[in-house]
Design a protein around this motif. Structure first.
Motif, PDB file in Angstrom:
ATOM      1  N   GLN A   1       6.893 -34.166  53.206  1.00 45.72           N
ATOM      2  CA  GLN A   1       8.291 -33.882  53.520  1.00 45.72           C
ATOM      3  C   GLN A   1       8.610 -34.201  54.974  1.00 45.72           C
ATOM      4  O   GLN A   1       9.734 -34.624  55.284  1.00 45.72           O
ATOM      5  CB  GLN A   1       8.612 -32.422  53.190  1.00 45.72           C
ATOM      6  CG  GLN A   1       8.647 -32.148  51.690  1.00 45.72           C
ATOM      7  CD  GLN A   1       8.827 -30.673  51.359  1.00 45.72           C
ATOM      8  OE1 GLN A   1       8.587 -29.808  52.198  1.00 45.72           O
ATOM      9  NE2 GLN A   1       9.236 -30.390  50.140  1.00 45.72           N
TER      10      GLN A   1
ATOM     11  N   VAL B   1       7.867 -26.588  47.891  1.00 46.13           N
ATOM     12  CA  VAL B   1       7.752 -27.645  46.886  1.00 46.13           C
ATOM     13  C   VAL B   1       9.129 -27.998  46.341  1.00 46.13           C
ATOM     14  O   VAL B   1       9.952 -27.110  46.082  1.00 46.13           O
ATOM     15  CB  VAL B   1       6.814 -27.184  45.749  1.00 46.13           C
ATOM     16  CG1 VAL B   1       6.900 -28.109  44.546  1.00 46.13           C
ATOM     17  CG2 VAL B   1       5.381 -27.075  46.263  1.00 46.13           C
ATOM     18  N   ASP B   2       9.409 -29.274  46.137  1.00 42.98           N
ATOM     19  CA  ASP B   2      10.713 -29.687  45.604  1.00 42.98           C
ATOM     20  C   ASP B   2      10.825 -29.378  44.116  1.00 42.98           C
ATOM     21  O   ASP B   2      11.822 -28.790  43.673  1.00 42.98           O
ATOM     22  CB  ASP B   2      10.933 -31.190  45.851  1.00 42.98           C
ATOM     23  CG  ASP B   2      11.162 -31.490  47.320  1.00 42.98           C
ATOM     24  OD1 ASP B   2      12.174 -31.014  47.871  1.00 42.98           O
ATOM     25  OD2 ASP B   2      10.325 -32.180  47.925  1.00 42.98           O
TER      26      ASP B   2
ATOM     27  N   MET C   1      -2.042 -28.054  48.243  1.00 44.68           N
ATOM     28  CA  MET C   1      -0.639 -28.308  47.960  1.00 44.68           C
ATOM     29  C   MET C   1       0.257 -27.999  49.147  1.00 44.68           C
ATOM     30  O   MET C   1       1.222 -28.714  49.416  1.00 44.68           O
ATOM     31  CB  MET C   1      -0.198 -27.502  46.733  1.00 44.68           C
ATOM     32  CG  MET C   1      -0.872 -27.913  45.439  1.00 44.68           C
ATOM     33  SD  MET C   1      -0.439 -26.824  44.050  1.00 44.68           S
ATOM     34  CE  MET C   1       1.355 -26.976  44.035  1.00 44.68           C
ATOM     35  N   LYS C   2      -0.044 -26.924  49.843  1.00 43.87           N
ATOM     36  CA  LYS C   2       0.781 -26.521  50.978  1.00 43.87           C
ATOM     37  C   LYS C   2       0.788 -27.605  52.061  1.00 43.87           C
ATOM     38  O   LYS C   2       1.866 -28.034  52.519  1.00 43.87           O
ATOM     39  CB  LYS C   2       0.259 -25.208  51.554  1.00 43.87           C
ATOM     40  CG  LYS C   2       1.031 -24.719  52.768  1.00 43.87           C
ATOM     41  CD  LYS C   2       0.435 -23.410  53.297  1.00 43.87           C
ATOM     42  CE  LYS C   2       1.172 -22.932  54.542  1.00 43.87           C
ATOM     43  NZ  LYS C   2       0.593 -21.661  55.064  1.00 43.87           N
TER      44      LYS C   2
ATOM     45  N   VAL D   1       8.584 -34.175  46.944  1.00 45.06           N
ATOM     46  CA  VAL D   1       7.243 -33.875  46.442  1.00 45.06           C
ATOM     47  C   VAL D   1       7.328 -33.077  45.152  1.00 45.06           C
ATOM     48  O   VAL D   1       7.967 -32.015  45.093  1.00 45.06           O
ATOM     49  CB  VAL D   1       6.417 -33.086  47.480  1.00 45.06           C
ATOM     50  CG1 VAL D   1       4.989 -32.877  46.966  1.00 45.06           C
ATOM     51  CG2 VAL D   1       6.393 -33.811  48.817  1.00 45.06           C
TER      52      VAL D   1
ATOM     53  N   TRP E   1       5.712 -22.700  49.829  1.00 47.09           N
ATOM     54  CA  TRP E   1       5.194 -24.019  50.189  1.00 47.09           C
ATOM     55  C   TRP E   1       6.301 -25.068  50.211  1.00 47.09           C
ATOM     56  O   TRP E   1       6.044 -26.231  50.528  1.00 47.09           O
ATOM     57  CB  TRP E   1       4.101 -24.444  49.221  1.00 47.09           C
ATOM     58  CG  TRP E   1       2.866 -23.581  49.261  1.00 47.09           C
ATOM     59  CD1 TRP E   1       2.503 -22.717  50.248  1.00 47.09           C
ATOM     60  CD2 TRP E   1       1.849 -23.499  48.257  1.00 47.09           C
ATOM     61  NE1 TRP E   1       1.321 -22.090  49.921  1.00 47.09           N
ATOM     62  CE2 TRP E   1       0.896 -22.548  48.711  1.00 47.09           C
ATOM     63  CE3 TRP E   1       1.638 -24.118  47.032  1.00 47.09           C
ATOM     64  CZ2 TRP E   1      -0.243 -22.227  47.970  1.00 47.09           C
ATOM     65  CZ3 TRP E   1       0.515 -23.805  46.288  1.00 47.09           C
ATOM     66  CH2 TRP E   1      -0.419 -22.869  46.757  1.00 47.09           C
TER      67      TRP E   1
ATOM     68  N   TRP F   1       4.865 -31.661  41.640  1.00 48.27           N
ATOM     69  CA  TRP F   1       3.496 -31.322  41.236  1.00 48.27           C
ATOM     70  C   TRP F   1       3.424 -31.078  39.730  1.00 48.27           C
ATOM     71  O   TRP F   1       4.290 -30.421  39.165  1.00 48.27           O
ATOM     72  CB  TRP F   1       3.011 -30.078  41.970  1.00 48.27           C
ATOM     73  CG  TRP F   1       2.850 -30.259  43.445  1.00 48.27           C
ATOM     74  CD1 TRP F   1       3.779 -30.005  44.416  1.00 48.27           C
ATOM     75  CD2 TRP F   1       1.684 -30.764  44.115  1.00 48.27           C
ATOM     76  NE1 TRP F   1       3.269 -30.312  45.653  1.00 48.27           N
ATOM     77  CE2 TRP F   1       1.984 -30.780  45.499  1.00 48.27           C
ATOM     78  CE3 TRP F   1       0.427 -31.191  43.686  1.00 48.27           C
ATOM     79  CZ2 TRP F   1       1.067 -31.203  46.455  1.00 48.27           C
ATOM     80  CZ3 TRP F   1      -0.490 -31.624  44.644  1.00 48.27           C
ATOM     81  CH2 TRP F   1      -0.167 -31.616  46.007  1.00 48.27           C
TER      82      TRP F   1
ATOM     83  N   THR G   1       2.349 -31.035  50.742  1.00 47.74           N
ATOM     84  CA  THR G   1       3.806 -30.949  50.600  1.00 47.74           C
ATOM     85  C   THR G   1       4.493 -31.025  51.957  1.00 47.74           C
ATOM     86  O   THR G   1       5.445 -31.801  52.149  1.00 47.74           O
ATOM     87  CB  THR G   1       4.194 -29.646  49.880  1.00 47.74           C
ATOM     88  OG1 THR G   1       3.636 -29.645  48.565  1.00 47.74           O
ATOM     89  CG2 THR G   1       5.704 -29.499  49.782  1.00 47.74           C
TER      90      THR G   1
END
Length: 465
Positions: free
Chosen positions: A241, A267-268, A233-234, A247, A265, A249, A237
């Motif tokens: 971006q 994440v949005d 994921m890191k 992004v 990370w 999940w 993402t």
């Protein structure tokens, strides 16, 4: 594009020559740092799990429950929390919204969703400001896509998983249609190479590169429900971006299963259910995450400036919520994305489950998960018949999986195998035509249960031969 370096945290485990014995499994249980957590759950007995009429939990031989990836077992705390809610409602009625009662494990209903979010935040690696509690996973996905999927004629695609869980697939498809676009053109599926099941990070990044100029959103599962693959994921993402993409999940199979660092990370947004590894009960109230940058609320005079979302009463600032003036002033953070009064009885069940999870940490859960899953893999690969009639399609790298192993059987064997498992009081999960998903959960499953499962599994394979 060059190769991507993926961080490795787990070392693949090896086991001694006597690891295939019951005594060895029992020795692992004796040293298990989480062994006392099993007592915090109601483990159905073999008789319970086969019951055809309503019955009470009994204390006969427990079943082997390897289905926490579909529904986690009931924490003993749940009954206390739900009864507390019922007693509060029965005794003080509407005052339960605002009155904190002494000797209650819960706070007043008006603040209960925020309290649950605060308890859930460490599990997903976020601040309480970034976590919200409401609805169901699919509802929350729709609500957040209303804010984060804003396609144009030039950038309308959604990059997604080849085998998305049906509810995610339906959500994405309907969102695309709702904006007037054709899903056949706007849904970009990332799948494995032919004959394989694992999708490399490099392939995901290459698909992002290929479609970035026409894509509005990347939306993937943290852990793929069918194969059990835990995506990087890191890396994904950050890469998406860097190409100007938002992004999101789906963490249905990741929250409470593997360590997550959603804030770090960058994440949005993310959504998850709470009835799998978080053990809040069937169809329990769900959770969601919105990065703090998307939860900012600023003011131009009296006019709030904030990221567009589908607004509702409980997304409004608590200070003015009861003014009933129909001027929406969103709460800062994820709570500003809430849309309605959350179910207090659902929150009671969730808070009971979180009270257990918060007695440990995702680091401790992960420590056992890696070893428990590796032991299951070891026994399957070393004790099963030599003409092995199955293939483990979950990645062998511990960094690329959670606690679930997905086992692909040769065609025509799944019904016989499941009949034998059920007769032995073993609960697992099948995905037709030929996959069984086995998920030993660190909070309540044991190494001895893994050993016993494999003995029955091997006997079933012999019968199928």
């Amino acid at each position: 594009m060059g190769s991507i370096a993926v961080e490795t945290q787990c070392t693949k485990l090896s086991f001694p020559a006597d690891a295939n014995s019951l005594e060895y499994a029992q020795s692992l249980d004796a040293k298990d740092h989480m062994r006392l957590f099993r007592e915090k759950f109601v483990i159905p007995s073999k008789a319970n799990i086969k019951a055809k009429k309503l019955s009470k939990p009994d204390h006969s031989e427990p079943c082997i429950y390897f289905c926490g990836n579909s529904l986690g077992l009931q924490p003993r705390a749940t009954a206390e929390y739900v009864q507390t809610h019922l007693d509060t409602w029965a005794t003080i009625g509407v005052h339960g919204h605002f009155r904190q009662l002494e000797d209650s494990p819960m706070i007043q209903w008006q603040l209960l969703a925020e309290h649950a979010s605060k308890q859930a935040a460490p599990i997903v690696g976020a601040s309480p400001f970034e976590v919200g509690t409401m609805g169901s996973l699919t509802t929350n996905l729709h609500l957040l896509m209303a804010s984060f999927y804003t396609p144009t004629a030039e950038k309308k695609k959604i990059i997604m998983d080849w085998k998305s869980f049906p509810s995610d697939h339906f959500t994405i498809e309907s969102q695309i249609r709702g904006h007037g676009f054709d899903p056949k053109e706007a849904m970009v599926m990332i799948g494995p190479d032919e004959g394989e099941y694992e999708i490399s990070t490099e392939k995901i990044l290459s698909i992002i590169d290929e479609h970035s100029s026409t894509t509005a959103l990347v939306l993937l599962p943290g852990i793929q429900y069918y194969t059990g693959q835990f995506f990087d994921m890191k890396t994904i993402t950050a890469y998406a971006q860097s190409r100007g993409l938002l992004v999101g999940w789906d963490l249905a199979h990741a929250a409470g299963n593997v360590p997550l660092e959603l804030h770090d990370w960058n994440v949005d947004f993310a959504v998850w259910c709470t009835y799998k590894y978080m053990n809040a009960g069937p169809g329990a109230i769900a959770g969601f995450y919105v990065h703090e940058r998307h939860g900012k609320v600023e003011y131009d005079g009296d006019e709030p400036i904030f990221r567009h979302r589908l607004s509702g009463w409980y997304g409004g600032d608590q200070v003015g919520r009861m003014n009933m003036d129909n001027n929406f002033r969103p709460s800062p953070g994820a709570s500003g994305y809430q849309v309605s009064n959350p179910s207090a009885i659902d929150l009671a069940s969730l808070c009971g489950a979180l009270s257990v999870l918060n007695q440990t940490s995702m680091a401790d859960i992960r420590k056992k998960s890696v070893k428990l899953t590796a032991y299951l893999e070891h026994l399957l690969l070393t004790t099963s018949p030599s003409d092995r009639a199955f293939r483990i399609i979950t990645p062998s790298n511990p960094d690329a999986r959670g606690t679930q192993l997905s086992v692909l059987l040769r065609p025509g064997r799944i019904d016989t195998l499941f009949e034998m498992l059920e007769d032995a009081g073993i609960v697992a999960d099948k995905r037709r035509p030929d996959v069984i998903r086995v998920a030993p959960v660190p909070l309540y499953n044991t190494y001895e249960e893994v050993w016993k499962f494999v003995q029955i599994f091997n006997a079933a394979l012999e019968k199928c031969a």
